[in-house]
Scaffold this active site. Structure first.
Site, PDB file in Angstrom:
ATOM      1  N   CYS A 178       0.846  -1.201   0.000  1.00 30.81           N
ATOM      2  CA  CYS A 178       0.000   0.000   0.000  1.00 30.81           C
ATOM      3  C   CYS A 178       0.881   1.251   0.000  1.00 30.81           C
ATOM      4  CB  CYS A 178      -0.966  -0.041   1.185  1.00 30.81           C
ATOM      5  SG  CYS A 178      -2.185   1.275   1.174  1.00 30.81           S
ATOM      6  N   ASP A 235      -9.506  -3.659  -6.576  1.00 28.08           N
ATOM      7  CA  ASP A 235      -9.049  -2.594  -5.683  1.00 28.08           C
ATOM      8  C   ASP A 235      -9.835  -1.327  -5.990  1.00 28.08           C
ATOM      9  OD1 ASP A 235      -7.614  -0.547  -4.359  1.00 28.08           O
ATOM     10  OD2 ASP A 235      -5.735  -1.653  -4.547  1.00 28.08           O
ATOM     11  N   HIS A 270      -7.879  -4.484  -2.583  1.00 25.15           N
ATOM     12  CA  HIS A 270      -6.707  -3.890  -1.970  1.00 25.15           C
ATOM     13  C   HIS A 270      -6.315  -4.715  -0.739  1.00 25.15           C
ATOM     14  CE1 HIS A 270      -3.995  -0.471  -1.539  1.00 25.15           C
ATOM     15  NE2 HIS A 270      -4.176  -0.561  -0.231  1.00 25.15           N
TER      16      HIS A 270
END
Length: 302
Positions: A178, A235, A270
């Site tokens: 991330c 995501d 994600h």
């Protein structure tokens, strides 16, 4: 009305981190960290205890260290085979939640593969990322205040520490998740010492600001080491068209840029590697880990 570039970048990061899935009921095994590399950040509680991977530290030298960065003592978590010397080095770059138990466990996983793995805590000047219970406040009060230039200096100092403490920095890799995925792209463009990077679902685009003057898509053509990007098609915060934009810049860039690759998992959200969160997807996580190790080996890190 004009959009504040920093606010828009924060919004994109927030969209990536917030899952649409319902959170499970609290588990008594979910807990907040009290020291570096232990427990979990408040913002990710409750923890999905049934899927958390626990990598033992037996046979390893593992725990907190301090790295000097121009007179500042930056905390970090280190894991390596006990007594090892001239070890390949991998920097493990955390999410916005800092160096909690999951990041320490990833470092131990690398150590069990023969690496000196170091996860620096790079938010500490701005605040304690692990103590925040709300992602929005964490973004606004800590993460948004961390300059990219500071992060590059911190990683340079981490590499220098590794060279003095059993690491072979001629075999240097880095991987990040991330926020750390974005940093992986940036550092692969910054440091000529890096041999390979693996970026897990890191933001690729953004608006320029004083603290974040350039983003991965702006630097992709200048990569000094090839990067493997591991992303999820589901995501909600990283649009697939930004992956395509990145691919186009890489294809026209440096030799290292041209050797970079992407793997996009069709149904992965994600944070699909984060085994302590509802976003975890065992299949893509295992495949991504295998690809990460193979990538480092193929690029001469292992």
């Amino acid at each position: 009305m004009a959009v504040n570039p920093l606010d828009d970048n924060m919004r994109q990061d927030f969209d990536s981190l917030v899952t649409a899935e319902p959170m499970p009921a609290p588990d008594r095994r979910g807990f907040m960290r009290t020291t570096l590399g232990t427990g979990f950040a408040a913002a990710v509680l409750p923890v999905m205890a049934q899927t958390v991977v626990k990598t033992p530290a037996d046979g390893l030298t593992a725990g907190a260290i301090s790295i000097d960065v121009d007179g500042f003592a930056m905390p970090a978590y280190r894991a390596a085979p006990a007594g090892g010397t001239r070890l390949p080095v991998v920097l493990v770059i955390s999410e916005i939640f800092g160096v909690h138990e999951h990041i320490a466990d990833v470092a131990r996983r690398f150590a069990r593969q023969g690496y000196l793995a170091i996860a620096p805590e790079m938010f500490v000047r701005q605040g304690d990322a692990g103590s925040y219970g709300e992602i929005a406040r964490l973004q606004a009060e800590v993460i948004s205040k961390v300059p990219d230039a500071q992060v590059m200096r911190d990683l340079d100092a981490t590499v220098a520490w590794a060279a003095r403490n059993g690491g072979d920095t001629a075999r240097l890799g880095l991987t990040g998740f991330c926020w750390g995925g974005r940093i992986t792209w940036l550092y692969a463009a910054h440091s000529p010492q890096v041999r390979a990077g693996v970026a897990w679902y890191g933001r690729l685009v953004g608006n320029a600001s004083a603290l974040q003057p350039r983003h991965p898509v702006d630097l992709a053509g200048e990569l000094k080491a090839p990067v493997l990007g591991l992303y999820g098609a589901a995501d909600t915060g990283i649009a697939l068209d930004t992956v395509e934009r990145m691919k186009a810049v890489l294809a026209a860039g440096s030799p290292a840029a041209q050797r970079s690759e992407f793997v996009v998992y069709p149904e992965a959200p994600h944070a699909f590697h984060a085994d302590y969160r509802p976003s975890f997807r065992a299949g893509p996580a295992a495949d991504g880990w295998a690809r990460c190790l193979a990538w480092f080996k193929a690029q001469g890190v292992a």
